[in-house]
Design a protein around this motif. Structure first.
Motif, PDB file in Angstrom:
ATOM      1  N   VAL A 198       7.166  -0.825   0.378  1.00  0.00           N
ATOM      2  CA  VAL A 198       7.790  -1.191   1.646  1.00  0.00           C
ATOM      3  C   VAL A 198       8.488   0.039   2.207  1.00  0.00           C
ATOM      4  N   VAL A 199       8.029   0.498   3.347  1.00  0.00           N
ATOM      5  CA  VAL A 199       8.643   1.661   3.997  1.00  0.00           C
ATOM      6  C   VAL A 199       9.873   1.189   4.755  1.00  0.00           C
ATOM      7  N   LEU A 200      11.046   1.620   4.316  1.00  0.00           N
ATOM      8  CA  LEU A 200      12.289   1.227   4.982  1.00  0.00           C
ATOM      9  C   LEU A 200      12.725   2.262   6.014  1.00  0.00           C
ATOM     10  N   GLU A 201      12.497   3.526   5.725  1.00  0.00           N
ATOM     11  CA  GLU A 201      12.790   4.602   6.668  1.00  0.00           C
ATOM     12  C   GLU A 201      11.705   5.659   6.540  1.00  0.00           C
ATOM     13  N   GLY A 202      11.420   6.328   7.649  1.00  0.00           N
ATOM     14  CA  GLY A 202      10.418   7.386   7.634  1.00  0.00           C
ATOM     15  C   GLY A 202       9.027   6.870   7.991  1.00  0.00           C
ATOM     16  N   TRP A 203       8.072   7.798   8.015  1.00  0.00           N
ATOM     17  CA  TRP A 203       6.684   7.498   8.369  1.00  0.00           C
ATOM     18  C   TRP A 203       5.756   7.907   7.231  1.00  0.00           C
ATOM     19  N   ALA A 204       4.651   7.180   7.115  1.00  0.00           N
ATOM     20  CA  ALA A 204       3.616   7.507   6.138  1.00  0.00           C
ATOM     21  C   ALA A 204       2.255   7.177   6.750  1.00  0.00           C
ATOM     22  N   MET A 238      -6.304   6.460   8.344  1.00  0.00           N
ATOM     23  CA  MET A 238      -6.764   5.131   8.733  1.00  0.00           C
ATOM     24  C   MET A 238      -5.659   4.215   9.212  1.00  0.00           C
ATOM     25  N   ALA A 239      -4.404   4.620   9.045  1.00  0.00           N
ATOM     26  CA  ALA A 239      -3.288   3.791   9.514  1.00  0.00           C
ATOM     27  C   ALA A 239      -2.011   4.598   9.413  1.00  0.00           C
ATOM     28  N   PHE A 240      -1.095   4.356  10.340  1.00  0.00           N
ATOM     29  CA  PHE A 240       0.248   4.897  10.240  1.00  0.00           C
ATOM     30  C   PHE A 240       1.201   3.794   9.817  1.00  0.00           C
ATOM     31  N   LEU A 241       2.079   4.121   8.882  1.00  0.00           N
ATOM     32  CA  LEU A 241       3.064   3.176   8.377  1.00  0.00           C
ATOM     33  C   LEU A 241       4.430   3.594   8.894  1.00  0.00           C
ATOM     34  N   MET A 242       5.084   2.685   9.593  1.00  0.00           N
ATOM     35  CA  MET A 242       6.383   2.933  10.187  1.00  0.00           C
ATOM     36  C   MET A 242       7.444   2.123   9.442  1.00  0.00           C
ATOM     37  N   PRO A 243       8.726   2.387   9.682  1.00  0.00           N
ATOM     38  CA  PRO A 243       9.765   1.598   9.009  1.00  0.00           C
ATOM     39  C   PRO A 243       9.549   0.093   9.193  1.00  0.00           C
ATOM     40  N   GLY A 244       9.610  -0.632   8.095  1.00  0.00           N
ATOM     41  CA  GLY A 244       9.369  -2.068   8.108  1.00  0.00           C
ATOM     42  C   GLY A 244       8.001  -2.474   7.616  1.00  0.00           C
ATOM     43  N   ASP A 245       7.083  -1.510   7.522  1.00  0.00           N
ATOM     44  CA  ASP A 245       5.720  -1.836   7.107  1.00  0.00           C
ATOM     45  C   ASP A 245       5.617  -1.935   5.580  1.00  0.00           C
ATOM     46  N   ALA A 246       4.851  -2.920   5.117  1.00  0.00           N
ATOM     47  CA  ALA A 246       4.563  -3.096   3.693  1.00  0.00           C
ATOM     48  C   ALA A 246       3.110  -2.729   3.438  1.00  0.00           C
ATOM     49  N   CYS A 247       2.841  -2.242   2.247  1.00  0.00           N
ATOM     50  CA  CYS A 247       1.501  -1.772   1.901  1.00  0.00           C
ATOM     51  C   CYS A 247       0.889  -2.634   0.810  1.00  0.00           C
ATOM     52  N   ILE A 287       8.457 -16.926   3.994  1.00  0.00           N
ATOM     53  CA  ILE A 287       8.270 -15.496   3.740  1.00  0.00           C
ATOM     54  C   ILE A 287       6.788 -15.207   3.525  1.00  0.00           C
ATOM     55  N   ALA A 288       6.124 -16.063   2.772  1.00  0.00           N
ATOM     56  CA  ALA A 288       4.690 -15.889   2.538  1.00  0.00           C
ATOM     57  C   ALA A 288       3.924 -15.901   3.860  1.00  0.00           C
ATOM     58  N   THR A 289       4.260 -16.845   4.732  1.00  0.00           N
ATOM     59  CA  THR A 289       3.586 -16.928   6.026  1.00  0.00           C
ATOM     60  C   THR A 289       3.793 -15.657   6.831  1.00  0.00           C
ATOM     61  N   ALA A 290       5.040 -15.176   6.872  1.00  0.00           N
ATOM     62  CA  ALA A 290       5.334 -13.957   7.625  1.00  0.00           C
ATOM     63  C   ALA A 290       4.597 -12.752   7.053  1.00  0.00           C
ATOM     64  N   MET A 291       4.541 -12.659   5.725  1.00  0.00           N
ATOM     65  CA  MET A 291       3.830 -11.547   5.098  1.00  0.00           C
ATOM     66  C   MET A 291       2.339 -11.600   5.410  1.00  0.00           C
ATOM     67  N   TYR A 292       1.767 -12.790   5.379  1.00  0.00           N
ATOM     68  CA  TYR A 292       0.342 -12.917   5.668  1.00  0.00           C
ATOM     69  C   TYR A 292       0.049 -12.577   7.129  1.00  0.00           C
ATOM     70  N   ILE A 293       0.939 -13.004   8.043  1.00  0.00           N
ATOM     71  CA  ILE A 293       0.737 -12.662   9.452  1.00  0.00           C
ATOM     72  C   ILE A 293       0.813 -11.148   9.637  1.00  0.00           C
ATOM     73  N   ALA A 294       1.799 -10.515   8.982  1.00  0.00           N
ATOM     74  CA  ALA A 294       1.926  -9.060   9.078  1.00  0.00           C
ATOM     75  C   ALA A 294       0.655  -8.377   8.589  1.00  0.00           C
ATOM     76  N   GLN A 295       0.055  -8.907   7.519  1.00  0.00           N
ATOM     77  CA  GLN A 295      -1.183  -8.322   7.008  1.00  0.00           C
ATOM     78  C   GLN A 295      -2.328  -8.525   7.995  1.00  0.00           C
ATOM     79  N   LEU A 296      -2.371  -9.684   8.653  1.00  0.00           N
ATOM     80  CA  LEU A 296      -3.406  -9.929   9.656  1.00  0.00           C
ATOM     81  C   LEU A 296      -3.252  -8.988  10.848  1.00  0.00           C
ATOM     82  N   VAL A 297      -2.005  -8.691  11.229  1.00  0.00           N
ATOM     83  CA  VAL A 297      -1.773  -7.732  12.307  1.00  0.00           C
ATOM     84  C   VAL A 297      -2.281  -6.348  11.889  1.00  0.00           C
ATOM     85  N   ASP A 298      -2.039  -5.973  10.624  1.00  0.00           N
ATOM     86  CA  ASP A 298      -2.563  -4.693  10.128  1.00  0.00           C
ATOM     87  C   ASP A 298      -4.085  -4.649  10.232  1.00  0.00           C
TER      88      ASP A 298
END
Length: 237
Positions: free
Chosen positions: A51-57, A71-80, A120-131
């Protein structure tokens, strides 16, 4: 500054105090990384959820020729890699762009949290679908958009993502991506990226200087890129 991972997930679901505490608990002990450090490499056994809390990857692959595709930029708040543990090995690498603070959530802790807190599971799955939707948008860019459309589209995507997590005031954001990194994400050369950015500056759509991006004319940038934000799936409150 708050926990941007929690704030991002709150964009997809409403959490009660117990759910907020659970999210705070699993991200309470982040590790600091320097810039240009691999968090995990292709071929490694899958590890915990990052989980990226600060910074970019960014996610990337290196071809046999030595060239790199981001293939993707990870910003603060993004989980991998919520489900990567089901595979035998990593099929890509993840590297920091800037200094970063990254929390790791072990597989057991993640599974227990998702089982105990369905929202939380629903939110995580939606975040993955957005990715996944974002990856599809990148495929379209690489396959069908012109060079200037491709660059403008990525700029608008990153800008809108920054706005949603509070990293932009609505017109300006820090964009800590060297032109070589942008080139590897967009399938272009650094020289070509530089020419396109100069063209976008001359059009009056953007101002980019010393890592600070200012969107001067959002309508013009949207017109140039053909940008449609539907793949980022903003929740309707």
């Amino acid at each position: 500054m708050g926990n941007r991972f929690i704030e991002k997930l709150r964009g997809f679901a409403d959490f009660d105090n117990s759910e907020l505490r659970a999210l705070e608990r699993v991200t309470a002990h982040p590790k600091a990384y320097g810039a240009r450090k691999d968090l995990i490499r292709e071929g490694d056994p899958p590890g915990p959820v990052l989980v990226v809390l600060e910074g970019w990857a960014f996610r990337y692959k290196v071809l046999p020729s030595g060239t790199r595709q981001i293939m993707a930029f990870l910003m603060p708040g993004d989980a991998c890699d919520l489900h990567i543990g089901m595979l035998a090995e990593m099929d890509h690498s993840i590297q920091t762009v800037t200094r970063a603070s990254v929390a790791t959530i072990g597989r057991t802790a993640m599974d227990e949290m998702l089982a105990s807190h369905p929202r939380i599971a629903t939110a995580m799955y939606i975040a993955q679908l957005v990715d996944e939707g974002t990856l599809r948008a990148w495929i379209v860019s690489l396959g069908r958009r012109s060079s200037i459309e491709r660059v403008a589209h990525l700029i608008l995507e990153l800008f809108l993502r920054a706005v949603r997590i509070g990293l932009s005031d609505g017109s300006t954001m820090e964009l800590p991506l060297p032109q070589a990194v942008l080139a590897d994400a967009l399938g272009m050369t650094s020289v070509h990226i530089n020419r396109i950015l100069q063209e976008l500056r001359r059009s009056g759509a953007i101002e980019l200087s010393r890592g600070m991006l200012h969107i001067k004319d959002p309508a013009a940038l949207t017109y140039i890129s053909g940008f449609d934000a539907n793949y980022l799936h903003k929740r309707l409150k």
